[in-house]
Enzyme design. Structure first.
Site, mmCIF file in Angstrom:
data_model
loop_
_atom_site.group_PDB
_atom_site.id
_atom_site.type_symbol
_atom_site.label_atom_id
_atom_site.label_comp_id
_atom_site.label_asym_id
_atom_site.label_seq_id
_atom_site.Cartn_x
_atom_site.Cartn_y
_atom_site.Cartn_z
ATOM 1 N N ASN A 123 0.842 -1.199 0.000
ATOM 2 C CA ASN A 123 0.000 0.000 0.000
ATOM 3 C C ASN A 123 0.886 1.262 0.000
ATOM 4 O O ASN A 123 1.590 1.537 0.970
ATOM 5 C CB ASN A 123 -0.906 -0.053 1.245
ATOM 6 C CG ASN A 123 -1.839 1.130 1.325
ATOM 7 O OD1 ASN A 123 -1.445 2.261 1.093
ATOM 8 N ND2 ASN A 123 -3.085 0.857 1.675
ATOM 9 N N ASP A 168 -9.940 8.357 3.896
ATOM 10 C CA ASP A 168 -9.668 9.703 4.438
ATOM 11 C C ASP A 168 -10.620 10.797 3.944
ATOM 12 O O ASP A 168 -10.986 11.673 4.728
ATOM 13 C CB ASP A 168 -8.208 10.104 4.178
ATOM 14 C CG ASP A 168 -7.244 9.339 5.079
ATOM 15 O OD1 ASP A 168 -7.708 8.787 6.095
ATOM 16 O OD2 ASP A 168 -6.034 9.305 4.770
ATOM 17 N N ASP A 194 -1.372 -3.496 9.743
ATOM 18 C CA ASP A 194 -2.722 -3.906 9.366
ATOM 19 C C ASP A 194 -3.676 -2.906 9.987
ATOM 20 O O ASP A 194 -3.586 -2.603 11.180
ATOM 21 C CB ASP A 194 -3.051 -5.327 9.817
ATOM 22 C CG ASP A 194 -4.258 -5.842 9.051
ATOM 23 O OD1 ASP A 194 -4.136 -6.045 7.830
ATOM 24 O OD2 ASP A 194 -5.341 -6.001 9.660
#
Ligand code: ITT
Length: 195
Positions: A9, A155, A70
């Site tokens: 990511n 977000d 995680d």
């Protein structure tokens, strides 16, 4: 100190590199080809350790420190979903945008415009001799409206407690001070200093 990140990511890589300016933070894809890691744990901690161990074993170098993250978002009106399934909320191959709009849709299906929610981050550290895991949380509200393009993932719909803008609109420096990840990373730093 060299830290190998067990993540694919890019948003996480960016935030962890910005947070650990004193360390050499290297995504594992610079050592080996990325591979699928089955995250079949039932907690954030399980999955963070699964990822860190998988990358440590695959790189086959004794002298490295592997760090995995995680994380996910838990929404009150959805009974805590998507939680550990945040990356797969809109399906197995869903991207960040798909998941974000799926969450907006879920709020609408519940006939609400917002809900209390929180992010969790579990950070696992794996070395040849040891394993650790620490957590951090950030509380706030999710909206059924997408605002701003800062940060990543959920977000643009998350307003942190004490603010009136989403993390998509707020300056990244603010997120780096208050986020679930920042809190877990500062605890992890204490551990790293002992290794
Ligand atoms: P790796 O497993 O390779 O690290 P991933 O994206 O699959 O990458 P996770 O399984 O931990 O990572 O899933 C995290 C999900 O939660 C993902 O959908 C993110 O977009 C979301 N998420 C986590 N932290 C976030 C943050 O700070 N801001 C926005 N979304 C976040």
């Amino acid at each position: 100190m060299k830290l190998v990140l067990a993540t694919s990511n890019k948003g996480k890589v960016r935030e962890i590199q910005q947070f650990y300016k004193d360390y050499e933070v290297i995504p594992y894809s610079e050592f080996i080809d990325e591979f699928e890691i089955i995250e079949d744990g039932i907690t954030f901690k399980d999955n963070a350790l699964i990822k860190a161990r998988a990358v440590f074993n695959a790189i086959k170098m004794d002298n490295i420190i592997v760090l995995a993250d995680d994380s996910g978002i838990s929404v009150d009106v959805l009974g805590g979903e998507p939680g550990i399934y945040s990356a797969r909320y809109a399906g197995k191959d869903a991207n960040d945008k798909d998941n974000l709009y799926k969450l907006v849709q879920s709020l609408e299906l519940h006939n609400v415009t917002n809900s209390k929610a929180y992010y969790t981050a579990a950070i696992a550290i794996v070395t040849k001799e040891s394993e650790f895991c620490v957590h951090g949380w950030m509380y706030g509200t999710v909206l059924n409206e997408v605002k701003g393009d800062g940060g990543f993932g959920y977000d643009p719909i998350f307003v942190p407690e004490g603010y009136d803008k989403t993390l998509g609109e707020l300056n990244n420096e603010i997120k780096q001070k208050i986020s679930h990840r920042a809190k877990a990373l500062s605890l992890a730093k204490v551990i790293l200093q002992t290794l």
